[in-house]
Design a protein around this motif. Sequence first.
Motif, PDB file in Angstrom:
ATOM      1  N   SER A   1       0.844  -1.190   0.000  1.00 48.98           N
ATOM      2  CA  SER A   1       0.000   0.000   0.000  1.00 48.98           C
ATOM      3  C   SER A   1       0.881   1.241   0.000  1.00 48.98           C
ATOM      4  CB  SER A   1      -0.934  -0.006   1.192  1.00 48.98           C
ATOM      5  OG  SER A   1      -0.225   0.065   2.385  1.00 48.98           O
ATOM      6  N   SER A  94      -5.851   9.151  -5.888  1.00 44.82           N
ATOM      7  CA  SER A  94      -5.559   7.734  -5.659  1.00 44.82           C
ATOM      8  C   SER A  94      -4.305   7.343  -6.413  1.00 44.82           C
ATOM      9  CB  SER A  94      -6.735   6.843  -6.076  1.00 44.82           C
ATOM     10  OG  SER A  94      -6.795   6.715  -7.475  1.00 44.82           O
ATOM     11  N   TYR A 107      -5.143   2.892  -4.085  1.00 43.87           N
ATOM     12  CA  TYR A 107      -5.240   3.369  -2.710  1.00 43.87           C
ATOM     13  C   TYR A 107      -5.554   4.857  -2.741  1.00 43.87           C
ATOM     14  CZ  TYR A 107      -3.180  -1.115  -1.679  1.00 43.87           C
ATOM     15  OH  TYR A 107      -2.952  -2.460  -1.593  1.00 43.87           O
ATOM     16  N   PRO A 110      -7.098  10.956   1.757  1.00 45.24           N
ATOM     17  CA  PRO A 110      -8.222  11.284   2.641  1.00 45.24           C
ATOM     18  C   PRO A 110      -9.253  12.208   2.008  1.00 45.24           C
ATOM     19  CG  PRO A 110      -6.273  12.504   3.262  1.00 45.24           C
ATOM     20  CD  PRO A 110      -5.848  11.545   2.218  1.00 45.24           C
TER      21      PRO A 110
ATOM     22  N   TYR B  36     -14.515  -1.164  -1.337  1.00 45.13           N
ATOM     23  CA  TYR B  36     -13.902  -0.125  -0.514  1.00 45.13           C
ATOM     24  C   TYR B  36     -14.904   0.311   0.559  1.00 45.13           C
ATOM     25  CZ  TYR B  36     -10.225   0.614  -4.030  1.00 45.13           C
ATOM     26  OH  TYR B  36      -9.164   0.462  -4.886  1.00 45.13           O
ATOM     27  N   GLN B  38     -15.791   3.659   3.249  1.00 49.22           N
ATOM     28  CA  GLN B  38     -15.522   5.073   3.537  1.00 49.22           C
ATOM     29  C   GLN B  38     -16.183   5.439   4.859  1.00 49.22           C
ATOM     30  OE1 GLN B  38     -17.241   8.032   0.826  1.00 49.22           O
ATOM     31  NE2 GLN B  38     -15.377   9.242   0.984  1.00 49.22           N
ATOM     32  N   TYR B  39     -15.340   5.794   5.822  1.00 49.39           N
ATOM     33  CA  TYR B  39     -15.848   6.279   7.096  1.00 49.39           C
ATOM     34  C   TYR B  39     -16.059   7.785   6.995  1.00 49.39           C
ATOM     35  CZ  TYR B  39     -14.571   1.671   8.731  1.00 49.39           C
ATOM     36  OH  TYR B  39     -14.480   0.304   8.892  1.00 49.39           O
ATOM     37  N   ARG B  42     -13.496  10.653   5.860  1.00 47.36           N
ATOM     38  CA  ARG B  42     -12.255   9.929   5.566  1.00 47.36           C
ATOM     39  C   ARG B  42     -12.245   9.539   4.088  1.00 47.36           C
ATOM     40  NH1 ARG B  42     -10.768   7.113  10.360  1.00 47.36           N
ATOM     41  NH2 ARG B  42      -9.048   6.170   9.196  1.00 47.36           N
ATOM     42  N   GLN B  45     -11.020   3.253   1.996  1.00 54.05           N
ATOM     43  CA  GLN B  45     -10.082   2.223   2.413  1.00 54.05           C
ATOM     44  C   GLN B  45     -10.378   0.942   1.650  1.00 54.05           C
ATOM     45  OE1 GLN B  45      -9.829   1.647   6.661  1.00 54.05           O
ATOM     46  NE2 GLN B  45     -10.142   3.818   7.076  1.00 54.05           N
ATOM     47  N   SER B  60      -9.922  -7.479   4.571  1.00 54.82           N
ATOM     48  CA  SER B  60      -9.638  -6.841   5.858  1.00 54.82           C
ATOM     49  C   SER B  60     -10.856  -6.868   6.769  1.00 54.82           C
ATOM     50  CB  SER B  60      -9.210  -5.389   5.638  1.00 54.82           C
ATOM     51  OG  SER B  60      -8.135  -5.289   4.737  1.00 54.82           O
ATOM     52  N   TYR B  61     -10.592  -6.802   8.088  1.00 55.81           N
ATOM     53  CA  TYR B  61     -11.616  -6.638   9.122  1.00 55.81           C
ATOM     54  C   TYR B  61     -12.664  -7.745   9.110  1.00 55.81           C
ATOM     55  CZ  TYR B  61      -9.568  -2.001   8.481  1.00 55.81           C
ATOM     56  OH  TYR B  61      -8.689  -0.953   8.313  1.00 55.81           O
TER      57      TYR B  61
END
Lengths: 117, 115
Positions: A1, A94, A107, A110, B36, B38-39, B42, B45, B60-61
Amino acid sequence: SAVISQKPSRDICQRGTSLTIQCQVDSQVTMMFWYRQQPGQSLTLIATANQGSEATYESGFVIDKFPISRPNLTFSTLTVSNMSPEDSSIYLCSVSTGTRISTDTQYFGPGTRLTVL
Amino acid sequence: AQSVAQPEDQVNVAEGNPLTVKCTYSVSGNPYLFWYVQYPNRGLQFLLKYITGDNLVKGSYGFEAEFNKSQTSFHLKKPSALVSDSALYFCAVRDASSNTGKLIFGQGTTLQVKP
């Protein structure tokens, strides 16, 4: 990443002005992209930032409105020019870190939340 | 043309229950599929992706997704939801023949996990 940072994180601007958004990556990457996420909407690709050459724009986006620079393998900027309230969005940078673009994971930074009054 | 559909704007589940977030896609060639999350306030991810091989992909998670070619679907699942899983989830597709890296995103599904 990759660790991606964007500046500014948010801004409120007046119509008719321009804003330049910076994207910095902690390592050299092959591809960098700029996406727009309008309020309550999905993400739309604006352009691919090519190192050492002009960006490649998607249909509906033009260089005069969204000039992009990519001076090296870790940095890119997106300028939103002559802004109007319709430009209010989150702008996300990204990157793709691999060498096989079709299978690579992108990736995301923010994001920069832009509000145009 | 490539497209992604997430038919549910919002999914509500109770903590501890299994969750599913649906995604269907359309591409002219073979699909590469991504999820993906998104929080609030943010960026996105990366959770997982399907390129080839086993149709069940783990990410993940504790999330996983199952690729179903006949139904052109790639639903996201988790056996036991957590309140902290509450977020906005995006499915994305890329045509395997793409040389641009462009991702096509769905509209997003808000997952709400209640205690």
